[in-house]
Design an enzyme around this catalytic site. Structure first.
Site, PDB file in Angstrom:
ATOM      1  N   LYS A 112       2.954  -3.797 -31.254  1.00 35.68           N
ATOM      2  CA  LYS A 112       2.587  -4.485 -32.491  1.00 35.68           C
ATOM      3  C   LYS A 112       1.830  -5.739 -32.092  1.00 35.68           C
ATOM      4  CE  LYS A 112       6.685  -7.386 -32.879  1.00 35.68           C
ATOM      5  NZ  LYS A 112       7.704  -7.947 -33.754  1.00 35.68           N
ATOM      6  N   PHE A 123      18.638 -10.727 -34.973  1.00 34.53           N
ATOM      7  CA  PHE A 123      17.619 -10.068 -35.795  1.00 34.53           C
ATOM      8  C   PHE A 123      16.223 -10.593 -35.449  1.00 34.53           C
ATOM      9  CE2 PHE A 123      21.643 -10.308 -38.192  1.00 34.53           C
ATOM     10  CZ  PHE A 123      21.928  -8.958 -38.273  1.00 34.53           C
ATOM     11  N   ARG A 136      12.530 -10.919 -34.100  1.00 37.02           N
ATOM     12  CA  ARG A 136      11.403 -10.023 -33.820  1.00 37.02           C
ATOM     13  C   ARG A 136      10.578 -10.615 -32.695  1.00 37.02           C
ATOM     14  NH1 ARG A 136       8.705 -10.560 -39.408  1.00 37.02           N
ATOM     15  NH2 ARG A 136       9.822 -12.508 -39.100  1.00 37.02           N
ATOM     16  N   LEU A 183       6.326  -2.781 -45.319  1.00 34.74           N
ATOM     17  CA  LEU A 183       5.680  -1.729 -46.102  1.00 34.74           C
ATOM     18  C   LEU A 183       4.213  -1.603 -45.698  1.00 34.74           C
ATOM     19  CD1 LEU A 183       7.169  -2.093 -49.713  1.00 34.74           C
ATOM     20  CD2 LEU A 183       7.525  -0.231 -48.091  1.00 34.74           C
ATOM     21  N   ASN A 184       3.899  -2.012 -44.469  1.00 29.33           N
ATOM     22  CA  ASN A 184       2.526  -1.834 -43.989  1.00 29.33           C
ATOM     23  C   ASN A 184       2.405  -0.475 -43.325  1.00 29.33           C
ATOM     24  OD1 ASN A 184       1.785  -4.476 -44.730  1.00 29.33           O
ATOM     25  ND2 ASN A 184       2.691  -5.254 -42.837  1.00 29.33           N
ATOM     26  N   CYS A 201      13.207  -1.579 -29.685  1.00 27.35           N
ATOM     27  CA  CYS A 201      14.443  -1.600 -30.474  1.00 27.35           C
ATOM     28  C   CYS A 201      14.586  -0.433 -31.444  1.00 27.35           C
ATOM     29  CB  CYS A 201      14.528  -2.911 -31.245  1.00 27.35           C
ATOM     30  SG  CYS A 201      14.413  -4.329 -30.164  1.00 27.35           S
ATOM     31  N   VAL A 212      15.890 -11.653 -25.979  1.00 25.59           N
ATOM     32  CA  VAL A 212      16.977 -12.162 -26.815  1.00 25.59           C
ATOM     33  C   VAL A 212      17.672 -13.354 -26.171  1.00 25.59           C
ATOM     34  CG1 VAL A 212      19.197 -11.571 -27.864  1.00 25.59           C
ATOM     35  CG2 VAL A 212      17.349  -9.901 -27.847  1.00 25.59           C
ATOM     36  N   GLY A 245       0.930   2.498 -40.974  1.00 27.32           N
ATOM     37  CA  GLY A 245       0.352   2.411 -39.634  1.00 27.32           C
ATOM     38  C   GLY A 245       0.520   3.710 -38.879  1.00 27.32           C
ATOM     39  N   LYS A 300      13.134 -14.655 -11.694  1.00 26.51           N
ATOM     40  CA  LYS A 300      13.029 -15.144 -13.073  1.00 26.51           C
ATOM     41  C   LYS A 300      13.611 -16.561 -13.177  1.00 26.51           C
ATOM     42  CE  LYS A 300      13.459 -11.635 -16.679  1.00 26.51           C
ATOM     43  NZ  LYS A 300      14.439 -11.023 -17.574  1.00 26.51           N
TER      44      LYS A 300
HETATM   45  C1  UGA Z   1      12.919  -5.328 -34.603  1.00 19.06           C
HETATM   46  C2  UGA Z   1      13.546  -5.954 -35.861  1.00 19.06           C
HETATM   47  O1  UGA Z   1      12.533  -6.250 -36.807  1.00 19.06           O
HETATM   48  C3  UGA Z   1      14.313  -7.234 -35.502  1.00 19.06           C
HETATM   49  O2  UGA Z   1      14.957  -7.747 -36.663  1.00 19.06           O
HETATM   50  C4  UGA Z   1      15.368  -6.901 -34.440  1.00 19.06           C
HETATM   51  O3  UGA Z   1      16.065  -8.066 -34.034  1.00 19.06           O
HETATM   52  C5  UGA Z   1      14.680  -6.294 -33.237  1.00 19.06           C
HETATM   53  O4  UGA Z   1      13.953  -5.101 -33.643  1.00 19.06           O
HETATM   54  C6  UGA Z   1      15.737  -5.925 -32.240  1.00 19.06           C
HETATM   55  O5  UGA Z   1      16.561  -5.047 -32.561  1.00 19.06           O
HETATM   56  O6  UGA Z   1      15.843  -6.586 -31.203  1.00 19.06           O
HETATM   57  P1  UGA Z   1      10.730  -5.837 -33.117  1.00 19.06           P
HETATM   58  O7  UGA Z   1      11.094  -4.612 -32.339  1.00 19.06           O
HETATM   59  O8  UGA Z   1      10.327  -7.081 -32.423  1.00 19.06           O
HETATM   60  O9  UGA Z   1      11.953  -6.257 -34.102  1.00 19.06           O
HETATM   61  O10 UGA Z   1       9.496  -5.385 -34.021  1.00 19.06           O
HETATM   62  P2  UGA Z   1       9.183  -5.253 -35.576  1.00 19.06           P
HETATM   63  O11 UGA Z   1       8.397  -6.408 -36.031  1.00 19.06           O
HETATM   64  O12 UGA Z   1      10.399  -4.909 -36.340  1.00 19.06           O
HETATM   65  O13 UGA Z   1       8.205  -3.964 -35.544  1.00 19.06           O
HETATM   66  C7  UGA Z   1       8.685  -2.692 -35.102  1.00 19.06           C
HETATM   67  C8  UGA Z   1       7.600  -1.644 -35.251  1.00 19.06           C
HETATM   68  O14 UGA Z   1       7.352  -1.360 -36.622  1.00 19.06           O
HETATM   69  C9  UGA Z   1       6.240  -2.050 -34.657  1.00 19.06           C
HETATM   70  O15 UGA Z   1       5.662  -0.953 -33.999  1.00 19.06           O
HETATM   71  C10 UGA Z   1       5.427  -2.441 -35.882  1.00 19.06           C
HETATM   72  O16 UGA Z   1       4.036  -2.329 -35.705  1.00 19.06           O
HETATM   73  C11 UGA Z   1       5.967  -1.448 -36.907  1.00 19.06           C
HETATM   74  N1  UGA Z   1       5.789  -1.887 -38.298  1.00 19.06           N
HETATM   75  C12 UGA Z   1       6.416  -2.988 -38.760  1.00 19.06           C
HETATM   76  C13 UGA Z   1       4.973  -1.125 -39.147  1.00 19.06           C
HETATM   77  O17 UGA Z   1       4.391  -0.097 -38.754  1.00 19.06           O
HETATM   78  N2  UGA Z   1       4.851  -1.535 -40.453  1.00 19.06           N
HETATM   79  C14 UGA Z   1       5.478  -2.635 -40.939  1.00 19.06           C
HETATM   80  O18 UGA Z   1       5.319  -2.935 -42.136  1.00 19.06           O
HETATM   81  C15 UGA Z   1       6.271  -3.387 -40.075  1.00 19.06           C
END
Ligand code: UGA
Length: 441
Positions: free
Chosen positions: A327, A150, A152, A257-258, A267, A11, A260, A35
């Protein structure tokens, strides 16, 4: 604007580099000297696509890195706190880094400061920061603000530059105006990114809650589609078509909505636990959010049992996991479904032989799985050579584009279990594999 960002994790570092890219003078501070040395040499200590390229483009005088907080504070007006808030043993967010940072700000500041919390913190934390700074130094003139992020992992730069919204919680107009001017370049009509972000100014508690509500809602969406996938498998539906169809309804939306193997990462699990515990301590029972956690835990175990029964029917013991990161697009293995499934599998049957591969998360996975007899191979085709069963556990683009004919020639496995639905069933079958995925019979 002169900005200090405290903490150079995902972040802090992404925000610092992006603030510099949109025209601010940024100092990034971290207590970790190694770092800081890397960053001073232009190297990025985390995996985030596009970040080193963006850093290289920024004028060297617009961003600097130091471990000397007092020096950084001397110059700046705005301090963003982006230090870690790890999960404590009791599931409650550990705020010691935040409070330590606040103390240092109180001790080292000699002019007005706006102290903005970007780290995810339980509602009310910003007031505690305010009270702590006041207690430590009654002479300092300062405001506090909450500015949840927010971003990712894996697409953090575009999430920053093309944000849907910028949320800030403040106690007065002065703080609101400072933050608005910082973000103006990316706001609706701004000159960077798509300039489409909406600026939302709320009270502090609401801003803090918005972050938890967003992550909880997204996690619930994932659990929902995973449960629909289960139902599809039992009654003979197709979850991909179902997901597409419901996503076309704008009230539902097509994102997250994927189906898995369950959600992971640093997070969702942590934040959901934190908000559930925070609500409990306020005599509020968040039953939907609690069920989200239970549903996800259950899913990981269910996936492990599914792998086991597939292996039994194949009469083999060797599994290759393609994907270890939580992911695609990141090297992060924290709370990775893949790692959790491997762990449960070996608890259920310690005679299973596991070979694991990933595009860039092998080093992290070696540490996470150090106590388990797992072998690693970076080349996905070599990793599959001796397998009885191939499992796709992370949605890396590379796996979606795998050369199926080459794979057919390189492996003795007959079956692919695709836990991310990244492959095309027809193509996999015509390459000569038995193909099983999520939510489609
Ligand atoms: C998440 C939020 O999406 C961000 O908005 C937020 O800022 C961040 O947490 C945080 O709090 O710092 P992130 O942890 O990077 O981001 O990952 P995501 O892309 O949200 O995925 C989270 C998990 O959900 C992964 O394991 C991913 O594979 C899974 N996922 C996501 C699914 O199984 N299906 C989906 O459709 C989307």
């Amino acid at each position: 604007m002169k900005i200090t960002v405290l903490g150079t994790g995902y972040v802090g570092l992404v925000s610092g580099v992006c603030f510099a890219a949109i025209g601010h003078d940024v100092t990034c501070v971290d207590i970790d000297d190694s770092k800081i040395s890397l960053l001073q040499g232009g190297e990025i200590p985390i995996y985030e696509p596009g970040l080193s390229e963006l850093l290289a483009k920024i004028n060297k005088s617009s961003i600097n890195f130091t471990s000397n907080l007092s020096l950084a504070l001397h110059e700046c007006e705005v301090i963003f706190l982006a230090v870690g808030t790890p999960e404590g043993e009791d599931g409650v967010a550990d705020l010691s880094f935040i409070f330590e940072a606040a103390k240092q700000i109180a001790r080292s500041s000699t002019s007005y400061k706006l102290v903005v919390t970007k780290s995810t913190v339980p509602p009310g934390t910003n007031f505690k920061i305010r009270d702590l700074i006041r207690r430590e130094n009654s002479n300092i003139e300062f405001d506090i603000a909450s500015n949840p992020e927010f971003l990712r992992e894996g697409c953090a730069i575009s999430d920053f530059m093309e944000a849907d919204r910028v949320v800030i919680g403040t106690e007065n107009k002065r703080a609101e105006d400072v933050l608005k001017s910082i973000y103006t370049p990316i706001l609706n009509g701004g000159r960077f990114g798509s300039g489409k972000a909406k600026f939302l100014a709320t009270d502090i508690i609401t801003a803090e809650l918005i972050k938890y509500a967003s992550n909880s809602f997204l996690a619930a969406k994932i659990c929902f589609i995973n449960e629909m996938a289960d139902l599809c498998e039992i009654v003979g539906g197709n979850v991909n078509e179902l997901s597409y169809a419901i996503g076309l309804d704008k009230r539902i939306g097509d994102k997250f909505l994927n189906p898995g193997p369950g959600f992971g990462g640093s997070c969702f699990p942590k934040d959901i636990n934190a908000i559930v515990n925070f609500a409990k301590s306020n005599n509020c029972h968040l039953s939907i959010i609690e069920s989200t956690l239970k549903s996800n835990d259950h899913r990981i175990k269910k996936m492990a049992r599914r792998v086991l029964s597939k292996l039994d029917s194949l009469g083999g013991k060797k599994i290759t996991f393609l994907g270890l990161a939580f992911k695609g697009g990141t090297d992060d293995v924290r709370c990775s479904p893949s790692i959790q499934i491997i762990t449960v599998l070996l608890q259920l049957d310690n005679t299973i032989k596991i070979m694991a591969s990933d595009v860039c998360a092998i080093e992290g996975a070696k540490i996470a799985l150090r106590d388990l007899p797992v072998k690693f191979e970076a080349d996905m085709y070599l990793a599959c050579a001796d397998a009885d069963l191939i499992i796709i556990a992370t949605e890396w683009e590379d796996y979606g584009k795998i050369d199926l004919l080459k794979l057919r020639e390189s492996t003795k496995a007959s079956t692919i279990l695709d836990l991310r639905n990244v492959l095309n069933a027809k193509e996999v079958r015509s390459a000569g594999f038995v193909y099983k995925c999520i939510g489609i019979t």
